[in-house]
Design a protein around this motif. Structure first.
Motif, PDB file in Angstrom:
ATOM      1  N   SER A 150       5.964   4.656   6.496  1.00 55.60           N
ATOM      2  CA  SER A 150       7.432   4.600   6.561  1.00 55.60           C
ATOM      3  C   SER A 150       7.935   5.088   7.920  1.00 55.60           C
ATOM      4  N   ARG A 165       8.013  -2.425   0.537  1.00 54.42           N
ATOM      5  CA  ARG A 165       7.780  -1.176  -0.194  1.00 54.42           C
ATOM      6  C   ARG A 165       8.850  -0.962  -1.254  1.00 54.42           C
ATOM      7  N   LYS A 225       0.983   4.162  -2.909  1.00 58.32           N
ATOM      8  CA  LYS A 225       0.689   5.555  -2.533  1.00 58.32           C
ATOM      9  C   LYS A 225       1.984   6.334  -2.322  1.00 58.32           C
ATOM     10  N   ARG A 226       2.941   6.092  -3.175  1.00 52.92           N
ATOM     11  CA  ARG A 226       4.282   6.671  -3.017  1.00 52.92           C
ATOM     12  C   ARG A 226       4.238   8.203  -2.906  1.00 52.92           C
ATOM     13  N   ASN A 227       5.022   8.699  -1.926  1.00 54.97           N
ATOM     14  CA  ASN A 227       5.173  10.141  -1.691  1.00 54.97           C
ATOM     15  C   ASN A 227       3.865  10.831  -1.283  1.00 54.97           C
ATOM     16  N   ASP A 258       2.000   7.171   2.742  1.00 55.81           N
ATOM     17  CA  ASP A 258       3.318   6.561   2.537  1.00 55.81           C
ATOM     18  C   ASP A 258       4.297   7.037   3.604  1.00 55.81           C
ATOM     19  N   TYR A 275       0.831  -1.207   0.000  1.00 57.90           N
ATOM     20  CA  TYR A 275       0.000   0.000   0.000  1.00 57.90           C
ATOM     21  C   TYR A 275       0.868   1.261   0.000  1.00 57.90           C
ATOM     22  N   ALA A 276       1.953   1.241   0.794  1.00 56.79           N
ATOM     23  CA  ALA A 276       2.849   2.397   0.826  1.00 56.79           C
ATOM     24  C   ALA A 276       3.501   2.624  -0.534  1.00 56.79           C
ATOM     25  N   ALA A 277       3.852   1.543  -1.232  1.00 50.67           N
ATOM     26  CA  ALA A 277       4.455   1.681  -2.560  1.00 50.67           C
ATOM     27  C   ALA A 277       3.459   2.237  -3.573  1.00 50.67           C
TER      28      ALA A 277
END
Length: 270
Positions: free
Chosen positions: A97, A157, A87-89, A93, A83-85
């Motif tokens: 992180s 990620r 929704k990068r930046n 995210d 999910y973090a990847a």
């Protein structure tokens, strides 16, 4: 340590003779290697029973705890990492992180103490010590699993971000495949090798890290047994535990290498 305080010089000499300590060094070492091959590490000074049998009787508790902790880490980290990847930046995210960095920085004993304080003292939901019911696994397993989940989230990620930019992923999207199929079939499966690697490397460390956690939660495993053996200079037990952990490490690493071939048929073993 094996003799009473009032032992005479004759008693000490008789014990040395029975243990083979009067033999030349090479003879003693050859005998030790022979016992090692048979899995015989001698008798525990503290428990007065074979060290190997003592360690194996505690191994099940540690393996069960480590497997549950690994399952918790996988269930938490892989969805969050993917999910973090995706929704990068974004704020999510950065939040995931940041939580991962904090989780990695927290020591196991502190996590365990905090879980005991909030979930066993202030809110008496889970038991603190022992291993007699499934509820006893919750606190120690989460204590072990949180730091591993933090590490695996960051790796997942990074691995997904590396794969998601590949041409075959763009091709799959251009063909009109649904996003969940692109992520599940093309991205995740190709990002698995680094994830499997960290699982293989971290599982033996879970067993080693269980020393602190088992002490905090009075867990009847080999970690707590190792600490007790070191405090009492029970070298037979220490050697047996180190040997078992080394054997598990080698076995897990071998299985991890074999799993690479299953995940990616392009990998060849010559």
């Amino acid at each position: 340590m094996m003799l009473p305080e009032n032992a005479t010089a004759a008693d000490r000499e008789a014990l040395r003779e029975s243990l083979g300590l009067n033999e030349p060094f090479l003879t003693q070492y050859t005998a030790f290697l022979g016992d090692l091959i048979r899995g015989d590490f001698g008798t525990s000074l503290q428990y007065q029973q074979p060290a190997t049998d003592l360690v194996l009787s505690r191994l099940t508790a540690t393996l069960s705890l480590s497997l549950i902790a690994m399952f918790i880490a996988i269930v938490i980290s892989i969805p969050l990492g993917i999910y973090a990847a995706l929704k990068r930046n974004t704020v999510l995210d950065f939040l995931i992180s940041g939580v991962s960095i904090v989780g990695k920085a927290m020591p196991n004993f502190w996590i365990g103490i905090m879980l005991i304080l909030f979930l066993a003292v202030i809110f008496p939901i889970f038991p603190v010590s022992g291993a007699s019911s499934p509820l006893h696994f919750v606190l120690p397993a989460f204590t072990l699993g949180i730091a591993l989940a933090a590490e695996m989230t960051r790796l997942t990620r990074a691995s997904v971000l590396e794969v998601i930019e590949q041409e075959f992923v763009q091709t799959a999207r251009a063909k009109g495949q649904k996003e969940r199929i692109v992520i599940g079939k093309h991205v995740f499966l190709n990002a698995l090798i680094p994830i499997v690697t960290i699982i293989g490397l971290q599982f033996p460390q879970l067993i080693g890290g269980a020393i602190v956690v088992e002490t905090v939660f009075s867990w009847p495993g080999i970690g707590r047994l190792l600490l007790t053996a070191m405090e009492n200079s029970d070298m037979a037990v220490v050697q047996a535990i180190v040997f078992v952990i080394a054997f598990i490490t080698i076995t897990v690493n071998l299985l991890t290498d074999l799993l690479y071939r299953v995940l990616d048929p392009r990998i060849k073993y010559d």
